[in-house]
Design an enzyme around this catalytic site. Structure first.
Site: not given
Ligand code: XIL
Length: 375
Positions: A168, A284
């Site tokens: 990101e 994801e």
């Molecule tokens: C998220 C987790 O799923 C949560 O449990 C945590 O509180 C915050 O991070 N994009 C990403 C992930 O790259 O690392 C994030 O994961 C969700 C959004």
């Protein structure tokens, strides 16, 4: 001051808007889509039959406390990514300390069940430990970055399918010509922190596929279009300077009631990324169901259609080598916190329900894998 008459008209407008929205959402639902699947095999097998990796994000604490959930991961997944355990806030209890206990447990779990293991994420501006802001500065940021990447990547060297090296780092709204997000890493080290991160990771583990990972690239709206353009430009810059980057991770946090999905534009973006010689990973995947009807039959059907329609498009691009969902079962999903429903009903974004039974989303993924060109 609004008179009673106007108050009631405001009420009428609000009701009309809600009704319009629910009518729009009902249009998303097609009861004729049954999502039939044949073969009685796992998602891992549906995917691997086409040369594609399927897996999911997992948490060590949840697999330890839910043996039946661990069994579902072992059955369904060919690759595993820690949801929390390879982030700075877990790995780095103190500036001079590393704690691999939880991540090692997941690495062992993956190995035991014949799964590949992927790392997320070496450089991010979130999930940083409490000591970070008071300790890391312009003078020592490079030391911390290089030491972290070297130590963590070496710890798993040779056993890591791929790493999300940087996560990101693009934000067009930060109004930089290079589209970079104004993170502490950029402030401390300048734009070349990204190239540095990849070079250090490549030196520490020459075998791992090194990936840039981001979100908000999926839909046909000005924000996503701007982000796709900025991400592509970043990838082109990195490739032109010889940065050892091998792939793009597209997080794919989808929305069940999003109507602005343009397969042609998305295919074009994927082809442009692939033309740089990069692989693509769907890293994801899940589907937000906040504004969908509460009824499971309708909600699950719309979520399933979102999965199948999206995966059918992305899997048509041969450079897409892996699909990971951000979790496996509705029993544990980050969307319970990050995208809860206003009716307080449990969200249903993932392939298995909270009882670990396959949902229509599971069928939708299996169907998309079955239709994908073989790699
Ligand atoms: C998220 C987790 O799923 C949560 O449990 C945590 O509180 C915050 O991070 N994009 C990403 C992930 O790259 O690392 C994030 O994961 C969700 C959004």
């Amino acid at each position: 001051m609004l008179g009673l008459g106007s108050l009631s008209s405001v009420g009428v407008i609000a009701t009309a808007k809600t009704k319009y929205q629910s009518d729009q959402i009902k249009l998303l639902d097609n009861p004729k889509r049954t999502f039939k699947v044949f073969g009685g095999i796992t998602l891992r097998k549906h995917a691997s039959a086409r040369g594609i990796l399927y897996g999911a994000a997992a948490r060590e604490d949840l697999l330890v406390s839910n043996p039946e959930l661990a069994t579902s991961y072992a059955q369904q997944c060919g690759i595993l990514v820690p949801e929390w355990e390879l982030k700075w806030n877990i790995l780095r209890p103190a500036p001079d300390k590393f704690d691999f206990t939880k991540a090692d447990w997941l690495a062992k779990f993956a190995h035991t069940h014949g799964m590949l293991f992927r790392g997320h994420t070496l450089v991010w501006h979130e999930a940083l430990p409490p000591w970070f802001n008071s300790t890391v500065n312009q003078q020592n940021a490079q030391k911390f970055l290089v030491e972290h990447i070297t130590t963590v990547t070496k710890h798993y060297a040779g056993h890591m399918h791929s790493w999300d090296v940087v996560n990101e780092a693009i934000e067009p709204n930060d109004n930089r010509a290079d589209g970079l997000k104004n993170t502490p890493w950029l402030q401390f080290l300048g734009p070349d922190y990204i190239d540095l991160a990849f070079r250090v990771a490549a030196q520490a583990d020459p075998k791992a596929l090194l990936v840039y990972n981001d979100y908000g690239l999926e839909y046909d709206n000005p924000k996503d279009e701007a982000k796709r353009t900025a991400v592509l430009k970043l990838l082109e810059r990195l490739k032109s300077k010889g940065t050892p980057i091998h792939g793009l991770g597209i997080q794919s946090h989808l929305t069940g009631y999003e109507t602005h999905f343009n397969p042609k534009k998305l295919r074009r973006f994927l082809a442009d990324v692939a033309s740089l010689g990069l692989k693509i990973l769907i890293t994801e995947l899940d589907v937000v169901d906040q504004k969908l009807p509460a009824a499971f039959t309708v909600r699950d059907r719309i979520v399933a259609a979102t999965y199948e329609d999206y995966l059918s498009v992305v899997l048509a691009e041969p450079a897409v080598i892996a699909v990971l969902t951000w979790g496996l079962s509705d029993r544990y999903t980050w969307h319970s916190t990050y995208a809860p429903r206003s009716d307080k009903a449990a969200v249903r974004p993932l392939p298995l329900d909270s009882q670990l039974k396959p949902k229509l989303a599971w069928n939708a993924m299996a169907r998309a894998f079955d239709k994908a060109p073989r790699r």
